[in-house]
Structures are given as structure tokens and as C-alpha cells.
Enzyme design. Structure first.
Site, PDB file in Angstrom:
ATOM      1  N   SER A 126      -8.320 -29.182 -61.120  1.00 50.56           N
ATOM      2  CA  SER A 126      -7.945 -27.842 -61.571  1.00 50.56           C
ATOM      3  C   SER A 126      -6.509 -27.657 -62.003  1.00 50.56           C
ATOM      4  O   SER A 126      -6.173 -26.595 -62.532  1.00 50.56           O
ATOM      5  CB  SER A 126      -8.258 -26.831 -60.481  1.00 50.56           C
TER       6      SER A 126
ATOM      7  N   SER B 153      -9.575 -24.810 -62.762  1.00 50.91           N
ATOM      8  CA  SER B 153      -9.564 -23.403 -62.425  1.00 50.91           C
ATOM      9  C   SER B 153      -8.191 -22.750 -62.513  1.00 50.91           C
ATOM     10  O   SER B 153      -8.097 -21.532 -62.570  1.00 50.91           O
ATOM     11  CB  SER B 153     -10.117 -23.207 -61.017  1.00 50.91           C
TER      12      SER B 153
ATOM     13  N   LYS C  73      -0.700 -19.228 -58.675  1.00 50.82           N
ATOM     14  CA  LYS C  73      -2.147 -19.064 -58.808  1.00 50.82           C
ATOM     15  C   LYS C  73      -2.621 -18.144 -57.681  1.00 50.82           C
ATOM     16  O   LYS C  73      -2.109 -18.219 -56.551  1.00 50.82           O
ATOM     17  CB  LYS C  73      -2.814 -20.440 -58.695  1.00 50.82           C
TER      18      LYS C  73
HETATM   19  N1  GLN Z   1     -13.849 -27.843 -61.894  1.00 50.36           N
HETATM   20  C1  GLN Z   1     -13.931 -28.339 -60.565  1.00 50.36           C
HETATM   21  C2  GLN Z   1     -14.816 -27.457 -59.738  1.00 50.36           C
HETATM   22  O1  GLN Z   1     -15.261 -26.474 -60.238  1.00 50.36           O
HETATM   23  C3  GLN Z   1     -12.575 -28.467 -59.974  1.00 50.36           C
HETATM   24  C4  GLN Z   1     -12.061 -27.238 -59.375  1.00 50.36           C
HETATM   25  C5  GLN Z   1     -10.733 -27.381 -58.718  1.00 50.36           C
HETATM   26  O2  GLN Z   1     -10.082 -28.425 -58.820  1.00 50.36           O
HETATM   27  N2  GLN Z   1     -10.356 -26.343 -57.997  1.00 50.36           N
HETATM   28  O3  GLN Z   1     -15.088 -27.746 -58.603  1.00 50.36           O
END
Ligand code: GLN
Length: 476
Positions: A175, A151, A76
Site C-alpha cells: 500500500s 491503499s 494517512k
Molecule cells: N492491496 C492490498 C490489500 O488490499 C494491500 C493493502 C495494504 O498494503 N494495506 O490487502
């Protein structure tokens, strides 16, 4: 070439002379080209990966290969990879190259993994759909009109579409687990501090975890074994011994399992997901496990607490992107303040700006106690209540998500409905606990459904063994 599910299968074929690292790497590279419309990779290290594969084939022949030889991995775009570009899918890091390896990345390399490329994600890991990337959305391979989740969307779609065997992502609020659920694969978020955060771009430091995306539990166990553990570069990482997870994947115990009552009763969860969750729970009961509904009284406070604290931490973490030290610098600044303003206005995307503003607000002198301090207190209550449940049950089960993968653009006008996608996943991050999403069938349109298991701190070995057991139950 056949579609491999685990490194073990690959190694058996390599050892039998049926394939090689070079052949495998070529296979993944050609898949990446064929599926370039998914937009899963921001950069592919074609020559480098092939050269590495050649080197590892020689090591295998000489009996000197590391534990990950034969594993082709994607990263990532939030993990430092020495002399490679890194930009958290943001314009503000345009042109930035990392000068060092994240500890997790270094450990992959030391064990002879082949790193094939850098994967698209939501900008600074903020999002649940991968639509917040400065490089455009990633598509779900099952249905190209839908998101892969976020994400770590590129990382999940890449494993889903067989563009690499495994990916390293990050999980601050789900994420890794949420996109794994949307893509029908496995996503593991270990205990906070199990894996060093050195070289992981910070979003919300007291939540951030490197997470692992794979097609098999064996690979998740192996990768965790390789990357976890003590690290002189991260003083917050746990110095506990790392168990040999790969050797502890069998279990015949009868467990006590609690599941979130609301998750199978609430209107907010889709009927098909409820049905599949109940079916999985029923299957466990039939095997003689104790399965009971649990009420989590603080459910309504989970998301507000998460979004207050993570935006606060993000506003502080992201203050370093000022146009002076890293990446992008706006033209035409007349003084320092205008340099900051122009760079940050042009460099950050909409969602990131929104979160910086929210975070700045909750930390501002007049509102600090009302929001930030209060949320810290509620976080503690959520942790205490969760620990209490886990003192009575071995695992706490919920669906991973409330819906299956949604359509691209579906939540555009309504950010709150998007935040609901994290309802079940953020609890583990608020409490620092390990959790995993494993596939739990598909809905009537063939869209993957995930089921989430959470457990006590540092109980990854039980979590992995029980996940493997559950997956085997599904197929038997
Ligand atoms: N969707 C969550 C956020 O936007 C989790 C993001 C993540 O785990 N990096 O904060």
C-alpha cells in the site's frame, strides 16, 4: 514558489532567508485548495499548521530546531494523532478522535515536522486503488480519470501533486509502494518491526508496517531514521540500533542482483513495464553489476497465501468495531446482538465486509486446517525460498506493479484482477523484508512506472543507498 524535492533544499533556502516555514505551509495549503478535486485530504489542519510553522520559524532562528524543521507532512487516516479525528476512511469510526499519538507521529512532532492534514485511503487500508474509501476515490494527478493506487492513495497523490513534502502511510501488502509507483514517487516499506506499530490502526498485524512516501531518497532515509527503533509501547518492535541512514547514502560497490524472470516474461505484465524494467537492468549491467534472472517457483502461491492470512487477521482485528467502544453506533437496536449487527452492517463498506467474511470462513472450525494452517505453512516456504535467493543476491528486483495506474472503475466487476495489482509487492510483507519502489520512467502516455527493490532484513541502509544510485543512473 518552486517545487521542492527534499528537506535539504528547503533548509538551504530557509537558511538563506529565501523562504520560511510559514511561507511553505501557506504554499502547500494553497495547493491543497487548488487541487481539492483530487480528494487526497479528508481534513486539513490549516490554522494549526500555520501556528506550528510560526513556532518552528522561531526555533530555527534560535538555532534550536529539530531535524524535520521545514518538512510539511501528511498522515494517512490510519495513524493516531492526539486530539484529531481518525477513521480509516470508514463510516464505522465516524466522530472518533484519537486520545494519543502513534509513536511514529510523536517522533515526527518531536523533530518539528509540520503535520498538515489527514489523508484519504482505502477503508481500513484494504484496497489497491483508493476506490474503497467511504469518502470517495482519490484521483491521480497525472491523469484524473485514473486511480493513484492504494491503499495509501491520498498520501501518494498528495506528494505527487505537491500538497505536502512527504507522507506517512501503511503497507500491509504494497500500500505504500504500489501507489508510489502509480504516482511517480518513492515508497519505502521497511523491515517488519523496524517501526513501532503503536497507534497504527491494525489491518493484518503480522504484515502491517508504517511506510514512508517521499520525493527523494534523502527524505526517506531521514524519516526512517526519525521514526524507527525501540518503543516501550510495542513489544514486537525491534530493539536494534537505528543506523544513521542519511549518512550512508553513498555506494560504489559492485552488487549481485537477481530479477524475477517471470516479471519480464509473463503475459500478465504490460509490455511497456517490461521494457522499462529491462532497460534499468541493462543499465546496471553496463555499470559492472552482476544481473541475473531468478525463477521464483512459489509465485503462484503468493497472492492466495497473502489473502488467506490477511483476511483471517483482519476478521479478528476488526471485531473491536462493535458500536460500543468506538465511533459509529446504529440507531434502533433492541439488544446487544442487534446493536452489533446493525452497526457493523451500516458502518463497514463492501470490501471490508467481504474480507471479514472471508477471514471468518478460513478461521472457522471446519476449514481452519485446510486454509489458515496451510497458508501459514506456505508462508514459511515462501520466506525460506526468498531468503535463499537473498543469500545469493544483494537485491531482488521486480517491477513494482504489473500495469500503470488504471482507470477508475476499471476493476469494479472483477475483484480478482484488482488483487493482481499486488502480485509483486506482497512477497516482502509475507517475508517481513524491506522493499522500496522508485520511479522508473513513464509509459508512452506519460503514466509513471515503478521499479521495486527488495533486500535482506534490516538492510535498509544498502537499499536506500542503492536506490539513490539507481535514480542517479537514470538521470546521468
Ligand atoms: N492491496 C492490498 C490489500 O488490499 C494491500 C493493502 C495494504 O498494503 N494495506 O490487502
Amino acid at each position: 514558489m518552486k517545487r521542492y524535492h527534499s528537506l535539504q533544499e528547503i533548509r538551504e533556502d530557509i537558511d538563506a532567508g529565501k523562504t520560511s516555514c510559514v511561507e511553505l505551509t501557506r504554499y502547500y495549503l494553497s495547493n491543497i485548495k487548488k487541487k481539492s478535486s483530487l480528494n487526497a485530504f479528508l481534513e486539513v489542519y490549516e490554522q494549526e499548521a500555520l501556528a506550528k510553522a510560526e513556532e518552528i520559524d522561531k526555533k530555527i532562528a534560535a538555532g534550536k530546531a529539530g531535524r524535520l524543521a521545514g518538512m510539511v507532512v501528511g498522515l494517512k487516516d490510519v495513524l493516531c494523532h492526539k486530539d484529531h479525528r481518525l477513521q480509516a476512511s470508514s463510516k464505522i469510526l465516524d466522530g472518533f478522535k484519537s486520545k494519543f499519538n502513534a509513536t511514529a507521529v510523536q517522533r515526527l512532532i518531536d523533530e518539528d515536522a509540520i503535520i498538515i492534514g489527514r489523508q484519504n485511503c482505502d477503508e481500513f487500508a484494504m484496497g489497491s486503488s483508493n476506490e474503497n474509501s467511504a469518502f470517495g476515490p482519490v484521483l491521480n494527478d497525472v491523469d484524473n480519470s485514473r486511480v493513484p493506487g492504494g491503499s495509501s492513495g491520498g498520501s501518494a497523490a498528495a506528494v505527487q501533486a505537491d500538497l505536502c513534502l512527504a507522507s506517512l502511510g501503511s503497507d500491509t501488502g504494497g500500500s505504500v509502494r504500489q501507489p508510489a509507483a502509480f504516482c511517480g514517487i518513492i515508497g519505502l516499506k521497511p523491515t517488519y518491526s523496524r517501526i513501532s506499530r503503536y497507534g497504527l490502526i491494525a489491518y493484518a498485524s503480522s504484515f502491517d508496517c508504517i511506510g514512508i512516501i517521499t520525493r527523494s531518497i534523502e527524505d526517506a532515509a531521514l524519516l526512517l531514521e526519525v521514526v524507527a527503533g525501540r518503543d516501550d509501547y510495542d513489544s514486537t518492535v525491534s530493539s536494534r540500533e537505528v543506523p544513521e541512514y542519511t549518512k550512508m547514502l553513498k555506494t560504489s560497490k559492485k552488487y549481485k542482483i537477481g530479477y524475477l524472470r517471470e516479471s519480464v516474461e509473463s503475459k500478465g505484465v504490460s509490455d511497456e513495464i517490461k521494457k522499462h524494467t529491462l532497460k534499468a537492468l541493462e543499465l546496471l549491467k553496463k555499470q559492472g553489476h552482476i544481473v541475473e534472472p531468478v525463477q521464483f517457483k512459489l509465485l503462484d502461491y503468493i497472492l492466495p497465501t497473502y489473502y488467506i492470512l490477511t483476511t483471517a487477521e483482519a476478521s479478528s482485528n476488526l471485531s473491536r468495531y462493535d458500536g460500543v467502544r468506538y465511533g459509529y453506533r446504529a440507531e434502533g437496536a433492541t439488544d446487544m446482538v442487534s446493536l452489533y449487527k446493525k452497526t457493523r452492517s451500516q458502518g463497514f463498506g463492501k470490501e471490508v465486509k467481504k474480507r471479514i467474511m472471508l477471514g471468518t470462513f478460513v478461521l472457522s472450525a471446519g476449514y481452519y486446517d485446510a486454509y489458515y494452517t496451510k497458508a501459514q505453512k506456505v508462508r514459511r516456504l515462501i520466506k525460506e525460498e526468498t531468503d535463499r535467493i537473498l543469500s545469493q543476491y544483494d537485491f531482488f528486483i521486480t517491477p513494482t506493479t504489473t500495469t500503470v495506474a488504471f482507470k477508475i472503475g476499471e476493476h469494479e466487476g472483477d475483484p480478482l484482477s484488482m488483487y493482481l495489482a499486488d502480485l509483486f509487492t506482497v512477497q516482502a510483507n509475507l517475508c517481513g523484508l524491506p522493499a522500496i519502489s522508485i520511479p522508473n520512467g513513464c509509459d508512452s502516455n506519460g503514466l509513471p512506472i515503478g521499479i521495486q527493490l527488495m533486500t535482506k532484513s534490516f538492510a535498509e541502509q544498502e537499499l536506500l543507498a542503492f536506490s539513490k544510485y539507481m535514480l542517479e543512473l537514470q538521470t546521468n
